[in-house]
Design a protein around this motif. Structure first.
Motif, PDB file in Angstrom:
ATOM      1  N   ALA A 126       0.827  -1.217   0.000  1.00 28.67           N
ATOM      2  CA  ALA A 126       0.000   0.000   0.000  1.00 28.67           C
ATOM      3  C   ALA A 126       0.858   1.263   0.000  1.00 28.67           C
ATOM      4  O   ALA A 126       0.580   2.218  -0.737  1.00 28.67           O
ATOM      5  N   ILE A 127       1.919   1.287   0.814  1.00 30.22           N
ATOM      6  CA  ILE A 127       2.783   2.461   0.897  1.00 30.22           C
ATOM      7  C   ILE A 127       3.502   2.700  -0.423  1.00 30.22           C
ATOM      8  O   ILE A 127       3.604   3.847  -0.900  1.00 30.22           O
ATOM      9  N   VAL A 128       3.991   1.637  -1.045  1.00 30.63           N
ATOM     10  CA  VAL A 128       4.703   1.785  -2.326  1.00 30.63           C
ATOM     11  C   VAL A 128       3.770   2.349  -3.394  1.00 30.63           C
ATOM     12  O   VAL A 128       4.110   3.303  -4.108  1.00 30.63           O
ATOM     13  N   ILE A 129       2.571   1.789  -3.490  1.00 28.00           N
ATOM     14  CA  ILE A 129       1.624   2.223  -4.527  1.00 28.00           C
ATOM     15  C   ILE A 129       1.177   3.660  -4.285  1.00 28.00           C
ATOM     16  O   ILE A 129       1.132   4.484  -5.210  1.00 28.00           O
ATOM     17  N   LEU A 130       0.847   4.003  -3.040  1.00 26.32           N
ATOM     18  CA  LEU A 130       0.413   5.371  -2.736  1.00 26.32           C
ATOM     19  C   LEU A 130       1.534   6.387  -2.966  1.00 26.32           C
ATOM     20  O   LEU A 130       1.291   7.486  -3.472  1.00 26.32           O
ATOM     21  N   THR A 131       2.751   6.015  -2.592  1.00 23.62           N
ATOM     22  CA  THR A 131       3.878   6.928  -2.770  1.00 23.62           C
ATOM     23  C   THR A 131       4.125   7.214  -4.244  1.00 23.62           C
ATOM     24  O   THR A 131       4.320   8.370  -4.643  1.00 23.62           O
ATOM     25  N   VAL A 132       4.104   6.164  -5.075  1.00 23.51           N
ATOM     26  CA  VAL A 132       4.309   6.355  -6.512  1.00 23.51           C
ATOM     27  C   VAL A 132       3.181   7.188  -7.111  1.00 23.51           C
ATOM     28  O   VAL A 132       3.416   8.080  -7.941  1.00 23.51           O
ATOM     29  N   TYR A 133       1.949   6.925  -6.663  1.00 24.48           N
ATOM     30  CA  TYR A 133       0.808   7.687  -7.187  1.00 24.48           C
ATOM     31  C   TYR A 133       0.924   9.174  -6.863  1.00 24.48           C
ATOM     32  O   TYR A 133       0.777  10.031  -7.746  1.00 24.48           O
ATOM     33  N   LEU A 134       1.217   9.503  -5.613  1.00 26.45           N
ATOM     34  CA  LEU A 134       1.329  10.907  -5.208  1.00 26.45           C
ATOM     35  C   LEU A 134       2.570  11.572  -5.795  1.00 26.45           C
ATOM     36  O   LEU A 134       2.570  12.772  -6.073  1.00 26.45           O
TER      37      LEU A 134
END
Length: 273
Positions: A126-134
């Motif tokens: 979740a952290i990896v995906i959210l970080t890349v998205y933002l």
């Protein structure tokens, strides 16, 4: 620098970093939908093969964003560190299954190891995906996307333009406040405040020296922003258009199909295995 200071100085969560890679060119609505689907898949998954697939996808996403592995890992160390500590506590205080070690209130069991491993992998994805998205989506486009998703609320009297504005401002101030905290810590350390080599009580008192000026800075920035918006003719409740519109391409449709197939595969693995 202490370990926590190093982690906070490299903090990139919520920051937009301009770029021209493939991830940047994707439709922001697609990126939001794909991110939500992959995060849901990680939280419903309890299969080892499913996590291997999701972690592989995270690796592909990081590589496609072209932000650099070292830069990304350093920027997410804070969250990884906190997730790891939480997992350790979960291992030590969870009972059930086979007991491997026990001492006082601490216990290491098969159930604790399983729960901690699942929690660590789920939050890591979740952290990896959210970080890349933002990191790869302009805050203005994120706000515009949220406005589109919340469009049904318009029929019950909710002003979507205000929601988009608040979202954009909130995302914009994340890196600003992070930098402000680092500046205040350095300023207090130059005045002799010790944040590390002291007791817990003294550390709490030392951090108060940061919280008070931080809140004052936040209110001052908010007041300046409000004054700037008024001077530029901002009027609450008025409908606004956007200079740049995000178009949905055939490649976006292809990526969405791939994400849906991955989501279906994760569901299949957890239902049948």
């Amino acid at each position: 620098l202490s370990r926590m200071e190093v982690l906070m100085n490299n903090f990139i969560f919520g920051q937009y970093i301009p770029g021209k890679s493939l991830i940047y060119r994707l439709n922001p609505r697609l990126k939001l939908i794909a991110s939500v689907l992959l995060i849901i898949a990680s939280f419903i998954n309890h299969n080892l093969l499913g996590f291997i697939i999701l972690l592989g996808i995270c690796g592909v996403i990081i590589q496609a964003s072209q932000v650099g592995w070292i830069f990304f890992i350093k920027g997410t160390q804070f969250f990884i560190y906190m997730i790891f500590l939480t997992s350790i506590l979960q291992i030590l205080f969870s009972n059930g299954g086979t007991i491997y070690w026990h001492y006082g209130i601490f216990t290491i069991s098969s159930f604790g190891l399983q729960i901690a491993s699942l929690a660590f992998l789920r939050f890591l994805v979740a952290i990896v995906i959210l970080t890349v998205y933002l990191m790869t989506t302009n805050p203005a486009k994120i706000a515009q996307t949220i406005q589109g998703i919340c469009y049904p609320l318009k029929f019950v009297g909710v002003n979507l333009d205000d929601i988009g504005l608040v979202t954009a401002i909130a995302l914009r101030f994340v890196p600003t406040l992070t930098e402000e905290v680092n500046n205040l810590r350095n300023a207090q350390k130059s005045r002799g405040v010790n944040f590390e080599k002291c007791s817990i009580i003294k550390r709490i008192k030392s951090n108060i020296a940061i919280l008070v000026p931080l809140f004052m800075s936040v209110f001052r920035r908010a007041e300046q922003l409000a004054a700037t918006m008024i001077l530029r003719g901002y009027t609450d409740g008025k409908h606004r258009t956007h200079i740049r519109q995000s178009n949905w391409s055939k490649f976006d449709s292809l990526i969405l199909i791939v994400v849906l197939l991955i989501f279906g595969l994760i569901l299949y693995l957890n239902i049948n295995f």
